[in-house]
Design a protein around this motif. Structure first.
Motif, short mmCIF file in Angstrom:
data_model
loop_
_atom_site.label_atom_id
_atom_site.label_comp_id
_atom_site.label_asym_id
_atom_site.label_seq_id
_atom_site.Cartn_x
_atom_site.Cartn_y
_atom_site.Cartn_z
N ALA A 55 1.34 -1.47 0.51
CA ALA A 55 0.11 -0.22 -0.09
C ALA A 55 0.79 1.49 -0.21
O ALA A 55 2.36 1.52 0.43
CB ALA A 55 -1.27 0.04 1.37
N GLY A 56 0.26 2.24 -0.91
CA GLY A 56 1.04 3.34 -1.30
C GLY A 56 2.60 3.86 -1.36
O GLY A 56 3.17 4.45 -1.90
N GLU A 57 3.16 2.41 -2.09
CA GLU A 57 4.06 2.47 -3.02
C GLU A 57 4.46 2.01 -4.52
O GLU A 57 5.24 2.58 -4.85
CB GLU A 57 4.99 0.26 -2.85
CG GLU A 57 4.84 -0.02 -1.76
CD GLU A 57 6.17 0.61 -1.43
OE1 GLU A 57 7.50 0.38 -2.47
OE2 GLU A 57 6.41 0.84 -0.32
N PHE A 58 2.81 2.03 -5.17
CA PHE A 58 2.57 3.00 -6.53
C PHE A 58 0.74 3.28 -6.73
O PHE A 58 0.75 3.07 -5.86
CB PHE A 58 3.02 2.01 -7.73
CG PHE A 58 1.95 0.70 -6.89
CD1 PHE A 58 2.94 -0.67 -6.24
CD2 PHE A 58 1.10 0.55 -7.88
CE1 PHE A 58 1.94 -1.20 -6.42
CE2 PHE A 58 0.73 -0.64 -7.57
CZ PHE A 58 0.75 -2.29 -6.58
N VAL A 59 0.51 4.09 -7.21
CA VAL A 59 -0.11 4.42 -7.36
C VAL A 59 -0.72 3.82 -9.16
O VAL A 59 0.34 4.26 -9.97
CB VAL A 59 0.01 6.44 -7.83
CG1 VAL A 59 -2.24 7.12 -7.98
CG2 VAL A 59 0.10 6.80 -6.14
#
Length: 85
Positions: free
Chosen positions: A57-61
């Protein structure tokens, strides 16, 4: 560890395979000399644990235009990629 000779394993292979599946190690001997070892394979699936949800979670969008059609130029490159050689 169970020691057996070749004659024994040839007579009752299925029983010895069951012993291996139960986790036993078989040593095949010729006379008094060990010549081979048969042991169960350690399966990675039996000890495999599920990864926790949201691990990255939060590593890529994901970009907003992710589901939009590709530009014609990129589609053309895919269509002609096998014709280069």
């Amino acid at each position: 560890m169970i020691q057996i000779n070749l004659d024994e394993i040839q007579r009752d292979t299925s029983s010895f395979l069951k012993l291996i599946q139960e986790g036993n190690i078989l040593v095949i001997v010729e006379g008094d000399r060990p010549i081979a070892e048969i042991k169960p394979i350690q399966s990675s699936t039996s000890s495999k644990q599920l990864r926790p949800f949201g691990l990255c979670a939060g590593e890529f969008v994901v970009p907003d235009d992710f589901n939009e059609p590709l530009p014609d130029e990129i589609i053309h490159q895919f269509e002609t990629a096998g014709n280069c050689c």
